[in-house]
Design an enzyme around this catalytic site. Structure first.
Site, PDB file in Angstrom:
ATOM      1  N   THR A 193       4.419   2.958  11.917  1.00 59.30           N
ATOM      2  CA  THR A 193       3.397   3.790  12.558  1.00 59.30           C
ATOM      3  C   THR A 193       2.440   4.383  11.529  1.00 59.30           C
ATOM      4  O   THR A 193       1.559   5.150  11.865  1.00 59.30           O
ATOM      5  CB  THR A 193       4.058   4.955  13.321  1.00 59.30           C
ATOM      6  OG1 THR A 193       4.951   5.611  12.420  1.00 59.30           O
ATOM      7  CG2 THR A 193       4.830   4.467  14.517  1.00 59.30           C
ATOM      8  N   SER A 194       2.622   4.040  10.252  1.00 53.67           N
ATOM      9  CA  SER A 194       1.770   4.603   9.212  1.00 53.67           C
ATOM     10  C   SER A 194       0.543   3.724   8.997  1.00 53.67           C
ATOM     11  O   SER A 194       0.574   2.527   9.259  1.00 53.67           O
ATOM     12  CB  SER A 194       2.583   4.708   7.925  1.00 53.67           C
ATOM     13  OG  SER A 194       1.729   4.664   6.824  1.00 53.67           O
ATOM     14  N   CYS A 195      -0.543   4.341   8.513  1.00 55.03           N
ATOM     15  CA  CYS A 195      -1.765   3.573   8.229  1.00 55.03           C
ATOM     16  C   CYS A 195      -1.806   3.120   6.768  1.00 55.03           C
ATOM     17  O   CYS A 195      -2.743   2.445   6.339  1.00 55.03           O
ATOM     18  CB  CYS A 195      -3.010   4.393   8.539  1.00 55.03           C
ATOM     19  SG  CYS A 195      -3.341   4.510  10.288  1.00 55.03           S
ATOM     20  N   VAL A 196      -0.868   3.556   5.968  1.00 56.46           N
ATOM     21  CA  VAL A 196      -0.838   3.108   4.573  1.00 56.46           C
ATOM     22  C   VAL A 196       0.501   2.430   4.297  1.00 56.46           C
ATOM     23  O   VAL A 196       0.806   2.087   3.213  1.00 56.46           O
ATOM     24  CB  VAL A 196      -1.062   4.277   3.575  1.00 56.46           C
ATOM     25  CG1 VAL A 196      -2.531   4.670   3.548  1.00 56.46           C
ATOM     26  CG2 VAL A 196      -0.211   5.472   3.914  1.00 56.46           C
ATOM     27  N   ASN A 223      -7.494  -0.939   2.927  1.00 52.71           N
ATOM     28  CA  ASN A 223      -6.061  -1.148   2.734  1.00 52.71           C
ATOM     29  C   ASN A 223      -5.394  -1.581   4.039  1.00 52.71           C
ATOM     30  O   ASN A 223      -4.551  -2.483   4.043  1.00 52.71           O
ATOM     31  CB  ASN A 223      -5.430   0.153   2.214  1.00 52.71           C
ATOM     32  CG  ASN A 223      -3.966  -0.002   1.946  1.00 52.71           C
ATOM     33  OD1 ASN A 223      -3.568  -0.763   1.071  1.00 52.71           O
ATOM     34  ND2 ASN A 223      -3.140   0.698   2.707  1.00 52.71           N
TER      35      ASN A 223
END
Lengths: 103, 168
Positions: A100-103, B33
């Site tokens: 669920t993270s964008c990074v 990214n």
């Protein structure tokens, strides 16, 4: 939700193919999901998968940055192990939910 | 979420970053990214004040504007008075706080973010016009900068089916 036969066992998976229960996971399941993704599982892959499972159990949010600092593999290496989806594909093979993270 | 079966999947995103505030630069870096993490090619072109993001001396010292930023709030949610934002040191303090909050979400400093993007195959370019205007040299820029190119060169590498150009 759907049932899918992986490595001879019927497993509950999401529409995108992520395991619903991370306890259903086994190395055999990881190997079969890997070959579906065109990846031949090595010891290095398994180290990453087990690291992800450990962090997921601890309730941590997973990012490629964290994996890159785990000491197992750097970020470039992570992209080589899981081409086209360093966190998504590794999470799927690790039997944990879609990141669920964008990074 | 996946009802887009009839659409051509995104294959390449080309981003132009022209501003040098924390939020403008990070918008570009997060999207770049995010693209490589999804297996989408990413090409990032930095121009005008956006060049700060790839200039060694400035990349980790970006600020967010505390004057002329109506979305700015105090930590409790109250409006942030513009006059307060004009006091020396306030902008630096607010910017440090933004960076601390981002670090908590595992969002890296700019130099490390560029490491991550290029590790995934993303490409970083500097705009020739802006480099000349700000009197910068290749050695002033991050080692991740592949080349200093013109906008024409950048458009020439932005072709192909499933390609989008994003401007921030």
């Amino acid at each position: 939700m759907a049932e899918k036969v992986i490595a001879g066992k019927s497993i509950e998976v999401t529409d995108e193919g992520y395991l619903v229960n991370m306890e259903d996971w086994s190395r055999e399941i990881a190997a079969e999901l890997a070959s579906e993704a065109g990846i031949e599982l090595t010891g290095k892959h398994l180290e990453v998968l087990e690291y992800l499972r450990e962090k997921q159990s601890a309730g941590e949010t997973l990012t490629i940055r964290k994996v890159g600092k785990s000491g197992i593999v750097d970020i470039k290496g992570l992209y080589k192990l899981f081409p086209g989806g360093p966190l998504k594909i590794s999470s799927k093979l690790a039997g944990i939910p879609k990141p669920t993270s964008c990074v | 979420m996946n009802d887009s079966k009839n659409e051509t999947p995104l294959k390449k995103v080309c981003m132009i970053c022209s501003k040098g505030t924390i939020e403008d630069v990070y918008a570009t870096l997060v999207m770049g990214n995010g693209a490589v993490m999804e297996g989408i090619e990413a090409r990032l072109f930095f121009t005008f004040f956006g060049l700060d993001a790839i200039t060694k001396k400035r990349m980790n010292r970006l600020h967010t504007a505390t004057v002329g930023n109506p979305a700015m709030r105090m930590p409790g949610g109250l409006p942030f008075p513009t006059l307060l934002g004009a006091i020396p040191g306030v902008e630096a303090g607010v910017s440090a706080m933004m960076k601390k909050e981002m670090e908590r979400l595992d969002i890296p400093p700019v130099d490390e973010f560029l490491d991550m993007i290029t590790a995934g195959g993303g490409e970083i370019y500097a705009c020739k016009l802006a480099v000349d205007m700000f009197k910068l040299k290749k050695e002033d820029l991050s080692e991740h900068v592949l080349d200093i190119i013109t906008i024409g060169d950048f458009f020439a590498m932005s072709g192909g089916e499933g390609t989008q150009i994003i401007f921030t």
